[in-house]
Design a protein around this motif. Structure first.
Motif, PDB file in Angstrom:
ATOM      1  N   PHE A 163       0.820  -1.211   0.000  1.00 44.01           N
ATOM      2  CA  PHE A 163       0.000   0.000   0.000  1.00 44.01           C
ATOM      3  C   PHE A 163       0.855   1.263   0.000  1.00 44.01           C
ATOM      4  CE2 PHE A 163      -2.597  -3.410   1.578  1.00 44.01           C
ATOM      5  CZ  PHE A 163      -3.804  -3.218   0.922  1.00 44.01           C
ATOM      6  N   HIS A 164       0.546   2.152  -0.958  1.00 47.30           N
ATOM      7  CA  HIS A 164       1.285   3.403  -1.141  1.00 47.30           C
ATOM      8  C   HIS A 164       0.314   4.576  -1.278  1.00 47.30           C
ATOM      9  CE1 HIS A 164       5.387   1.759  -2.071  1.00 47.30           C
ATOM     10  NE2 HIS A 164       4.665   0.669  -2.273  1.00 47.30           N
ATOM     11  N   THR A 165       0.876   5.793  -1.238  1.00 44.19           N
ATOM     12  CA  THR A 165       0.114   7.006  -1.538  1.00 44.19           C
ATOM     13  C   THR A 165       0.902   7.832  -2.548  1.00 44.19           C
ATOM     14  OG1 THR A 165       1.089   8.543   0.068  1.00 44.19           O
ATOM     15  CG2 THR A 165      -0.596   7.046   0.898  1.00 44.19           C
ATOM     16  N   GLY A 166       0.276   8.889  -3.046  1.00 46.13           N
ATOM     17  CA  GLY A 166       1.001   9.835  -3.870  1.00 46.13           C
ATOM     18  C   GLY A 166       1.968  10.630  -3.008  1.00 46.13           C
ATOM     19  N   GLY A 167       2.962  11.235  -3.628  1.00 45.81           N
ATOM     20  CA  GLY A 167       3.947  12.013  -2.888  1.00 45.81           C
ATOM     21  C   GLY A 167       3.923  13.478  -3.266  1.00 45.81           C
ATOM     22  N   SER A 168       4.569  14.302  -2.470  1.00 43.28           N
ATOM     23  CA  SER A 168       4.744  15.738  -2.743  1.00 43.28           C
ATOM     24  C   SER A 168       3.424  16.462  -2.995  1.00 43.28           C
ATOM     25  CB  SER A 168       5.687  15.940  -3.942  1.00 43.28           C
ATOM     26  OG  SER A 168       6.929  15.339  -3.705  1.00 43.28           O
ATOM     27  N   GLY A 169       2.407  16.157  -2.193  1.00 41.33           N
ATOM     28  CA  GLY A 169       1.131  16.850  -2.304  1.00 41.33           C
ATOM     29  C   GLY A 169       0.263  16.391  -3.450  1.00 41.33           C
ATOM     30  N   ARG A 170       0.674  15.338  -4.152  1.00 49.80           N
ATOM     31  CA  ARG A 170      -0.129  14.841  -5.281  1.00 49.80           C
ATOM     32  C   ARG A 170      -1.048  13.727  -4.805  1.00 49.80           C
ATOM     33  NH1 ARG A 170       4.941  15.770  -7.889  1.00 49.80           N
ATOM     34  NH2 ARG A 170       5.545  13.591  -7.677  1.00 49.80           N
ATOM     35  N   PHE A 171      -2.342  13.915  -5.000  1.00 52.30           N
ATOM     36  CA  PHE A 171      -3.369  13.007  -4.497  1.00 52.30           C
ATOM     37  C   PHE A 171      -3.736  11.988  -5.568  1.00 52.30           C
ATOM     38  CE2 PHE A 171      -6.605  12.510  -1.128  1.00 52.30           C
ATOM     39  CZ  PHE A 171      -7.440  11.593  -1.733  1.00 52.30           C
ATOM     40  N   ASN A 172      -3.488  10.715  -5.272  1.00 51.46           N
ATOM     41  CA  ASN A 172      -3.819   9.635  -6.204  1.00 51.46           C
ATOM     42  C   ASN A 172      -5.249   9.152  -6.008  1.00 51.46           C
ATOM     43  OD1 ASN A 172      -1.694   8.935  -8.007  1.00 51.46           O
ATOM     44  ND2 ASN A 172      -0.512   8.092  -6.298  1.00 51.46           N
ATOM     45  N   ALA A 173      -5.966   8.943  -7.103  1.00 48.37           N
ATOM     46  CA  ALA A 173      -7.226   8.212  -7.030  1.00 48.37           C
ATOM     47  C   ALA A 173      -6.913   6.785  -6.615  1.00 48.37           C
ATOM     48  CB  ALA A 173      -7.930   8.221  -8.386  1.00 48.37           C
ATOM     49  N   PRO A 174      -7.809   6.107  -5.872  1.00 50.76           N
ATOM     50  CA  PRO A 174      -7.536   4.718  -5.504  1.00 50.76           C
ATOM     51  C   PRO A 174      -7.365   3.865  -6.749  1.00 50.76           C
ATOM     52  CG  PRO A 174      -9.808   5.341  -4.966  1.00 50.76           C
ATOM     53  CD  PRO A 174      -9.105   6.582  -5.370  1.00 50.76           C
ATOM     54  N   GLN A 175      -6.229   3.171  -6.810  1.00 54.99           N
ATOM     55  CA  GLN A 175      -5.890   2.423  -8.030  1.00 54.99           C
ATOM     56  C   GLN A 175      -4.968   1.268  -7.693  1.00 54.99           C
ATOM     57  OE1 GLN A 175      -2.528   4.918 -10.158  1.00 54.99           O
ATOM     58  NE2 GLN A 175      -3.950   6.312  -9.108  1.00 54.99           N
ATOM     59  N   ILE A 176      -5.051   0.242  -8.506  1.00 54.60           N
ATOM     60  CA  ILE A 176      -4.126  -0.885  -8.438  1.00 54.60           C
ATOM     61  C   ILE A 176      -3.176  -0.784  -9.619  1.00 54.60           C
ATOM     62  CG2 ILE A 176      -3.908  -3.385  -8.716  1.00 54.60           C
ATOM     63  CD1 ILE A 176      -4.814  -2.731  -5.966  1.00 54.60           C
ATOM     64  N   ARG A 177      -1.888  -0.980  -9.349  1.00 56.43           N
ATOM     65  CA  ARG A 177      -0.892  -0.933 -10.419  1.00 56.43           C
ATOM     66  C   ARG A 177      -0.308  -2.330 -10.641  1.00 56.43           C
ATOM     67  NH1 ARG A 177       2.335   4.852  -9.723  1.00 56.43           N
ATOM     68  NH2 ARG A 177       0.436   6.144  -9.688  1.00 56.43           N
ATOM     69  N   ILE A 178      -0.378  -2.768 -11.877  1.00 57.75           N
ATOM     70  CA  ILE A 178       0.154  -4.073 -12.263  1.00 57.75           C
ATOM     71  C   ILE A 178       0.777  -3.951 -13.646  1.00 57.75           C
ATOM     72  CG2 ILE A 178      -1.467  -5.466 -10.896  1.00 57.75           C
ATOM     73  CD1 ILE A 178      -3.138  -5.832 -13.442  1.00 57.75           C
ATOM     74  N   VAL A 179       1.578  -4.952 -14.018  1.00 54.77           N
ATOM     75  CA  VAL A 179       2.098  -4.992 -15.382  1.00 54.77           C
ATOM     76  C   VAL A 179       1.023  -5.567 -16.294  1.00 54.77           C
ATOM     77  CG1 VAL A 179       4.536  -5.142 -14.765  1.00 54.77           C
ATOM     78  CG2 VAL A 179       3.179  -7.226 -14.971  1.00 54.77           C
ATOM     79  N   GLU A 180       1.085  -5.177 -17.536  1.00 55.28           N
ATOM     80  CA  GLU A 180       0.104  -5.656 -18.509  1.00 55.28           C
ATOM     81  C   GLU A 180       0.463  -7.064 -18.969  1.00 55.28           C
ATOM     82  OE1 GLU A 180      -2.138  -3.957 -22.529  1.00 55.28           O
ATOM     83  OE2 GLU A 180      -0.278  -3.034 -21.813  1.00 55.28           O
ATOM     84  N   GLY A 181      -0.553  -7.873 -19.223  1.00 52.84           N
ATOM     85  CA  GLY A 181      -0.328  -9.189 -19.805  1.00 52.84           C
ATOM     86  C   GLY A 181      -0.217 -10.332 -18.825  1.00 52.84           C
ATOM     87  N   GLU A 182      -0.395 -10.079 -17.526  1.00 49.59           N
ATOM     88  CA  GLU A 182      -0.359 -11.133 -16.515  1.00 49.59           C
ATOM     89  C   GLU A 182      -1.794 -11.458 -16.100  1.00 49.59           C
ATOM     90  OE1 GLU A 182       2.163 -12.826 -15.277  1.00 49.59           O
ATOM     91  OE2 GLU A 182       3.850 -11.740 -16.193  1.00 49.59           O
ATOM     92  N   ARG A 183      -2.285 -12.605 -16.517  1.00 51.80           N
ATOM     93  CA  ARG A 183      -3.699 -12.919 -16.318  1.00 51.80           C
ATOM     94  C   ARG A 183      -4.096 -12.984 -14.843  1.00 51.80           C
ATOM     95  NH1 ARG A 183      -7.201 -17.782 -19.208  1.00 51.80           N
ATOM     96  NH2 ARG A 183      -9.190 -17.247 -18.224  1.00 51.80           N
ATOM     97  N   GLU A 184      -3.263 -13.647 -14.009  1.00 53.56           N
ATOM     98  CA  GLU A 184      -3.620 -13.765 -12.596  1.00 53.56           C
ATOM     99  C   GLU A 184      -3.655 -12.404 -11.927  1.00 53.56           C
ATOM    100  OE1 GLU A 184      -2.572 -16.449  -8.641  1.00 53.56           O
ATOM    101  OE2 GLU A 184      -1.064 -16.249 -10.209  1.00 53.56           O
ATOM    102  N   LEU A 185      -2.693 -11.546 -12.249  1.00 58.16           N
ATOM    103  CA  LEU A 185      -2.684 -10.192 -11.700  1.00 58.16           C
ATOM    104  C   LEU A 185      -3.923  -9.425 -12.156  1.00 58.16           C
ATOM    105  CD1 LEU A 185       1.046  -9.048 -12.093  1.00 58.16           C
ATOM    106  CD2 LEU A 185      -0.214  -9.336  -9.957  1.00 58.16           C
ATOM    107  N   ASN A 186      -4.254  -9.579 -13.423  1.00 60.41           N
ATOM    108  CA  ASN A 186      -5.417  -8.891 -13.975  1.00 60.41           C
ATOM    109  C   ASN A 186      -6.696  -9.319 -13.256  1.00 60.41           C
ATOM    110  OD1 ASN A 186      -5.331  -6.935 -16.159  1.00 60.41           O
ATOM    111  ND2 ASN A 186      -6.958  -8.159 -17.093  1.00 60.41           N
ATOM    112  N   ASP A 187      -6.841 -10.623 -13.055  1.00 64.89           N
ATOM    113  CA  ASP A 187      -8.037 -11.139 -12.386  1.00 64.89           C
ATOM    114  C   ASP A 187      -8.119 -10.660 -10.940  1.00 64.89           C
ATOM    115  OD1 ASP A 187      -8.703 -12.452 -14.705  1.00 64.89           O
ATOM    116  OD2 ASP A 187      -7.977 -14.411 -14.063  1.00 64.89           O
ATOM    117  N   LEU A 188      -6.993 -10.715 -10.223  1.00 72.03           N
ATOM    118  CA  LEU A 188      -6.984 -10.286  -8.820  1.00 72.03           C
ATOM    119  C   LEU A 188      -7.233  -8.782  -8.689  1.00 72.03           C
ATOM    120  CD1 LEU A 188      -4.120 -12.255  -7.021  1.00 72.03           C
ATOM    121  CD2 LEU A 188      -6.578 -12.402  -6.594  1.00 72.03           C
ATOM    122  N   ALA A 189      -6.687  -8.009  -9.635  1.00 75.05           N
ATOM    123  CA  ALA A 189      -6.908  -6.559  -9.614  1.00 75.05           C
ATOM    124  C   ALA A 189      -8.391  -6.237  -9.769  1.00 75.05           C
ATOM    125  CB  ALA A 189      -6.099  -5.886 -10.716  1.00 75.05           C
ATOM    126  N   LYS A 190      -9.061  -6.974 -10.631  1.00 74.81           N
ATOM    127  CA  LYS A 190     -10.501  -6.768 -10.811  1.00 74.81           C
ATOM    128  C   LYS A 190     -11.269  -7.201  -9.565  1.00 74.81           C
ATOM    129  CE  LYS A 190     -10.443  -7.235 -15.852  1.00 74.81           C
ATOM    130  NZ  LYS A 190     -10.856  -8.059 -17.022  1.00 74.81           N
TER     131      LYS A 190
END
Length: 324
Positions: free
Chosen positions: A144-171
């Protein structure tokens, strides 16, 4: 999986049997005052075998919202699994957390020194111990991370493209956005990927700040993933995301054309059209007012909330290409 049998799990020299709960100490070095620094690692094991899931936060010492998410997971008992094992490390960079600084006292960014070294810098030693003492025992990681230097991130999951298990878990996690991003060299995520570990990296909010919407998004996402793995206790309700997550293939930053006082008018997570006014930059003397406009249509996934900006500063992170 690392721990699917009814065996004794040994972490940091401490043995934990199936059905046991233990807190072990992830210590690397004392403070400069010789005061010991205890970094608690909270381990919960079910008698029933299953996966091992690691929850981490505080790789950057100023990202307190991530720490709050893992704290709530522990405080609410979400980490007590129906099967398998959970490991929680709410504050990895405790040295930065003590001073509310992103880096270690030696100025190094922990997330740029993995896999670390047993005889390197303080940050490198922490990275090395995490990779060699904790990671071999786990199957899944949520960091779990946040944005830095006063930059507010929308809640999001970051993964590499093309990994099916990661894609499924992110959803399954159900954050509003999934951002496809490449691994950064010497990052925690990159190192874990090389070791074959499945990691979801959550970004939300900004440094030095705790936001209820971000916290709830993180906690609810954890419950959904644990439920998907059949690890969540039946006493917890699992919410359905209000909307399907938006998968972002590409994005870019809108940067400040001028230095000055900045005020955003476009809101986080909103969809904007090319040419829309996103905010304005002014001078302190009432002589200058520049309107910041969107270069393309897309979703705003980060907003700079700093009142003062300089030419070239990142103001808005906007999607440019979505997955069909």
């Amino acid at each position: 999986m690392a721990n699917t049998k009814k065996d004794i799990l040994t972490i940091l020299g401490i043995s934990i049997k199936p059905g046991e709960s233990k807190e072990v100490n992830f210590d690397v070095a004392n403070l400069h005052t010789s005061t010991p620094v205890n970094v608690p690692v909270i381990i919960e094991r079910s008698k029933k075998p299953g996966p091992t899931v690691l929850f981490t936060a505080g790789i950057h010492g100023d990202e307190v919202n991530g720490v709050e998410i893992v704290r709530q997971i522990i405080a609410k008992g979400i980490n007590k699994p129906k099967c398998g094992t959970t490991i929680c490390i709410p504050v990895i960079n405790v040295f930065g957390f003590i001073n509310l600084k992103r880096e270690f006292p030696d100025g190094r960014d922990l997330n740029r020194v993995f896999p670390g070294s047993s005889n390197g810098s303080l940050a490198s030693r922490v990275a090395h111990k995490l990779i060699h003492e904790i990671i071999p025992h786990v199957d899944y990681i949520m960091d779990f991370h946040t944005g830095g230097s006063g930059r507010f991130n929308a809640p999001q999951i970051r993964i590499v493209e093309g990994e099916r298990e990661l894609n499924d878990l992110a959803k399954v996690f159900g954050a509003p956005f999934v951002l496809y991003s490449k691994h950064l060299n010497k990052s925690f995520r990159n190192t874990c990927a090389k070791l074959g570990k499945v990691m979801l990296l959550f970004e939300g909010g900004k440094s030095f700040h705790i936001d209820d919407l971000i916290t709830n998004s993180g906690v609810n996402g954890v419950k959904r993933v644990l439920n998907h793995l059949d690890m969540l206790s039946s006493k917890f309700k699992v919410s359905v995301p209000k909307k399907d997550c938006i998968l972002i293939k590409k994005s870019k930053w809108k940067r400040a054309k001028y230095s000055g006082m900045f005020k955003a008018s476009a809101t986080i997570s909103s969809k904007v059209l090319k040419g829309d006014i996103l905010g304005n930059i002014t001078d302190p003397y009432g002589k200058f007012n520049y309107f910041v406009k969107a270069d393309n249509s897309g979703y705003i996934i980060n907003v700079n909330e700093a009142p003062i900006v300089y030419q070239g500063d990142a103001l808005f992170h906007i999607s440019t290409k979505l997955e069909d």
